[in-house]
Design a protein around this motif. Structure first.
Motif, PDB file in Angstrom:
ATOM      1  N   LYS A  25       0.823  -1.215   0.000  1.00 29.29           N
ATOM      2  CA  LYS A  25       0.000   0.000   0.000  1.00 29.29           C
ATOM      3  C   LYS A  25       0.860   1.269   0.000  1.00 29.29           C
ATOM      4  N   TYR A  26       1.957   1.281   0.767  1.00 28.39           N
ATOM      5  CA  TYR A  26       2.713   2.512   0.973  1.00 28.39           C
ATOM      6  C   TYR A  26       4.064   2.561   0.251  1.00 28.39           C
ATOM      7  N   TYR A  27       4.547   1.450  -0.224  1.00 22.30           N
ATOM      8  CA  TYR A  27       5.909   1.370  -0.755  1.00 22.30           C
ATOM      9  C   TYR A  27       6.212   2.430  -1.823  1.00 22.30           C
ATOM     10  N   PHE A  28       5.411   2.495  -2.850  1.00 16.39           N
ATOM     11  CA  PHE A  28       5.697   3.386  -3.980  1.00 16.39           C
ATOM     12  C   PHE A  28       5.777   4.844  -3.531  1.00 16.39           C
ATOM     13  N   ASN A  29       4.765   5.301  -2.791  1.00 18.92           N
ATOM     14  CA  ASN A  29       4.740   6.705  -2.354  1.00 18.92           C
ATOM     15  C   ASN A  29       5.856   7.021  -1.364  1.00 18.92           C
ATOM     16  N   LEU A  30       6.190   6.061  -0.500  1.00 22.81           N
ATOM     17  CA  LEU A  30       7.289   6.285   0.434  1.00 22.81           C
ATOM     18  C   LEU A  30       8.628   6.365  -0.300  1.00 22.81           C
ATOM     19  N   CYS A  31       8.775   5.575  -1.353  1.00 23.13           N
ATOM     20  CA  CYS A  31      10.006   5.641  -2.160  1.00 23.13           C
ATOM     21  C   CYS A  31      10.149   7.008  -2.816  1.00 23.13           C
ATOM     22  N   LEU A  32       9.062   7.525  -3.355  1.00 25.37           N
ATOM     23  CA  LEU A  32       9.097   8.863  -3.954  1.00 25.37           C
ATOM     24  C   LEU A  32       9.472   9.909  -2.902  1.00 25.37           C
ATOM     25  N   TYR A  33       8.895   9.753  -1.730  1.00 19.39           N
ATOM     26  CA  TYR A  33       9.159  10.680  -0.622  1.00 19.39           C
ATOM     27  C   TYR A  33      10.623  10.601  -0.183  1.00 19.39           C
ATOM     28  N   ALA A  34      11.125   9.391  -0.018  1.00 17.33           N
ATOM     29  CA  ALA A  34      12.516   9.203   0.420  1.00 17.33           C
ATOM     30  C   ALA A  34      13.495   9.730  -0.612  1.00 17.33           C
ATOM     31  N   LYS A  35      13.140   9.605  -1.879  1.00 22.34           N
ATOM     32  CA  LYS A  35      14.035  10.061  -2.946  1.00 22.34           C
ATOM     33  C   LYS A  35      14.289  11.565  -2.847  1.00 22.34           C
ATOM     34  N   VAL A  48      13.145   2.666   2.407  1.00 22.54           N
ATOM     35  CA  VAL A  48      11.775   2.219   2.672  1.00 22.54           C
ATOM     36  C   VAL A  48      11.771   0.763   3.123  1.00 22.54           C
ATOM     37  N   ALA A  49      12.568  -0.071   2.476  1.00 20.46           N
ATOM     38  CA  ALA A  49      12.654  -1.478   2.885  1.00 20.46           C
ATOM     39  C   ALA A  49      13.143  -1.575   4.331  1.00 20.46           C
ATOM     40  N   ASP A  50      14.121  -0.733   4.697  1.00 24.80           N
ATOM     41  CA  ASP A  50      14.626  -0.737   6.071  1.00 24.80           C
ATOM     42  C   ASP A  50      13.565  -0.295   7.070  1.00 24.80           C
ATOM     43  N   VAL A  51      12.738   0.675   6.684  1.00 25.08           N
ATOM     44  CA  VAL A  51      11.656   1.124   7.569  1.00 25.08           C
ATOM     45  C   VAL A  51      10.726  -0.049   7.882  1.00 25.08           C
ATOM     46  N   PHE A  52      10.334  -0.784   6.859  1.00 27.70           N
ATOM     47  CA  PHE A  52       9.436  -1.924   7.082  1.00 27.70           C
ATOM     48  C   PHE A  52      10.139  -3.058   7.820  1.00 27.70           C
ATOM     49  N   PHE A  53      11.431  -3.237   7.550  1.00 25.10           N
ATOM     50  CA  PHE A  53      12.189  -4.251   8.282  1.00 25.10           C
ATOM     51  C   PHE A  53      12.222  -3.912   9.767  1.00 25.10           C
ATOM     52  N   LYS A  54      12.441  -2.634  10.079  1.00 25.51           N
ATOM     53  CA  LYS A  54      12.498  -2.216  11.485  1.00 25.51           C
ATOM     54  C   LYS A  54      11.134  -2.360  12.156  1.00 25.51           C
ATOM     55  N   LYS A  69       0.110   5.873   8.747  1.00 31.30           N
ATOM     56  CA  LYS A  69       0.620   6.590   7.581  1.00 31.30           C
ATOM     57  C   LYS A  69       1.592   7.687   8.012  1.00 31.30           C
ATOM     58  N   SER A  70       1.216   8.477   9.004  1.00 33.16           N
ATOM     59  CA  SER A  70       2.108   9.528   9.513  1.00 33.16           C
ATOM     60  C   SER A  70       3.391   8.921  10.054  1.00 33.16           C
ATOM     61  N   TYR A  71       3.251   7.837  10.800  1.00 30.63           N
ATOM     62  CA  TYR A  71       4.433   7.175  11.360  1.00 30.63           C
ATOM     63  C   TYR A  71       5.378   6.733  10.247  1.00 30.63           C
ATOM     64  N   LEU A  72       4.841   6.136   9.194  1.00 28.98           N
ATOM     65  CA  LEU A  72       5.670   5.646   8.087  1.00 28.98           C
ATOM     66  C   LEU A  72       6.413   6.794   7.406  1.00 28.98           C
ATOM     67  N   TYR A  73       5.743   7.912   7.205  1.00 26.04           N
ATOM     68  CA  TYR A  73       6.391   9.043   6.548  1.00 26.04           C
ATOM     69  C   TYR A  73       7.478   9.655   7.442  1.00 26.04           C
ATOM     70  N   VAL A  74       7.202   9.783   8.723  1.00 31.81           N
ATOM     71  CA  VAL A  74       8.209  10.332   9.638  1.00 31.81           C
ATOM     72  C   VAL A  74       9.403   9.383   9.746  1.00 31.81           C
ATOM     73  N   ALA A  75       9.126   8.085   9.873  1.00 33.32           N
ATOM     74  CA  ALA A  75      10.208   7.097   9.961  1.00 33.32           C
ATOM     75  C   ALA A  75      11.050   7.096   8.689  1.00 33.32           C
ATOM     76  N   THR A  76      10.392   7.215   7.554  1.00 39.05           N
ATOM     77  CA  THR A  76      11.109   7.254   6.270  1.00 39.05           C
ATOM     78  C   THR A  76      11.978   8.497   6.182  1.00 39.05           C
ATOM     79  N   LYS A  77      11.422   9.622   6.564  1.00 40.36           N
ATOM     80  CA  LYS A  77      12.192  10.879   6.534  1.00 40.36           C
ATOM     81  C   LYS A  77      13.411  10.781   7.439  1.00 40.36           C
TER      82      LYS A  77
END
Length: 192
Positions: A25-35, A48-54, A69-77
């Motif tokens: 659900k979140y992978y693609f958008n989180l990758c764009l964000y992380a980029k 992003v893979a590391d975020v989900f691994f953690k 969703k907020s947690y994923l974006y903050v963790a990715t950032k």
């Protein structure tokens, strides 16, 4: 409970399929964000893979107080910023290694001067009180942020800030040695 919260509760109960659903659900958008932070698609995907691994690794103890969703974006950032910081530190370490490998061109007088100045700088740093010295080295040599140092040493960020301020005040008294060291290197490598 929304669907994300239900899936996360399943993840906490060791359900890998629930994690995979969140990942999809979140992978693609989180990758764009992380980029935006790391500048590279490959590196963004790793972040992003590391975020989900953690998340999976800490699933039993992880407590999310915001939306998933907020947690994923903050963790990715945060992880992306850490990766960029680590990359900069690695580049600096490589540059230092390169400088040290080029050190062999120095003649005997230059070598002696280099060693004298380096010993003086090491002595200045070693003269700091033990905790202050550790904090200074972790920040200025290892490149850790104040929060990372605080976590590592089990002290508050404000303690780290105070200790760094005192360390910088102390070290700045000997600024001429540091400047001599830098100028020496700049001058030596112009002649390479």
């Amino acid at each position: 409970m929304n669907k994300d919260e239900i899936l996360f509760e399943c993840v906490k109960k060791d359900n890998q399929q629930a994690l995979e659903q969140l990942f999809q659900k979140y992978y693609f958008n989180l990758c764009l964000y992380a980029k935006n932070y790391v500048g590279s698609s490959d590196l963004a995907e790793e972040v992003v893979a590391d975020v989900f691994f953690k998340i999976w690794q800490n699933r039993k103890t992880l407590c999310i107080t915001t939306s998933l969703k907020s947690y994923l974006y903050v963790a990715t950032k945060n992880l992306a910023i850490n990766v960029v910081h680590k990359t900069k530190v690695d580049v600096l370490k490589q540059q230092i290694t390169d400088v040290n490998s080029n050190y062999s061109h120095l003649n005997t007088d230059e070598t002696l001067r280099y060693n004298e100045v380096k010993i003086q700088i090491d002595q200045i740093i070693e003269a700091l009180p033990p905790q202050r010295k550790i904090i200074f080295k972790l920040n200025r040599i290892d490149g850790l942020k104040y929060k990372e140092i605080a976590d590592k040493l089990g002290i508050s960020v404000s303690t780290v800030q105070k200790q760094m301020l005192e360390a910088i005040k102390y070290v700045s008294q000997f600024e001429s040695q540091f400047i001599t060291f830098i100028i020496f290197f700049c001058f030596s490598f112009i002649h390479v």
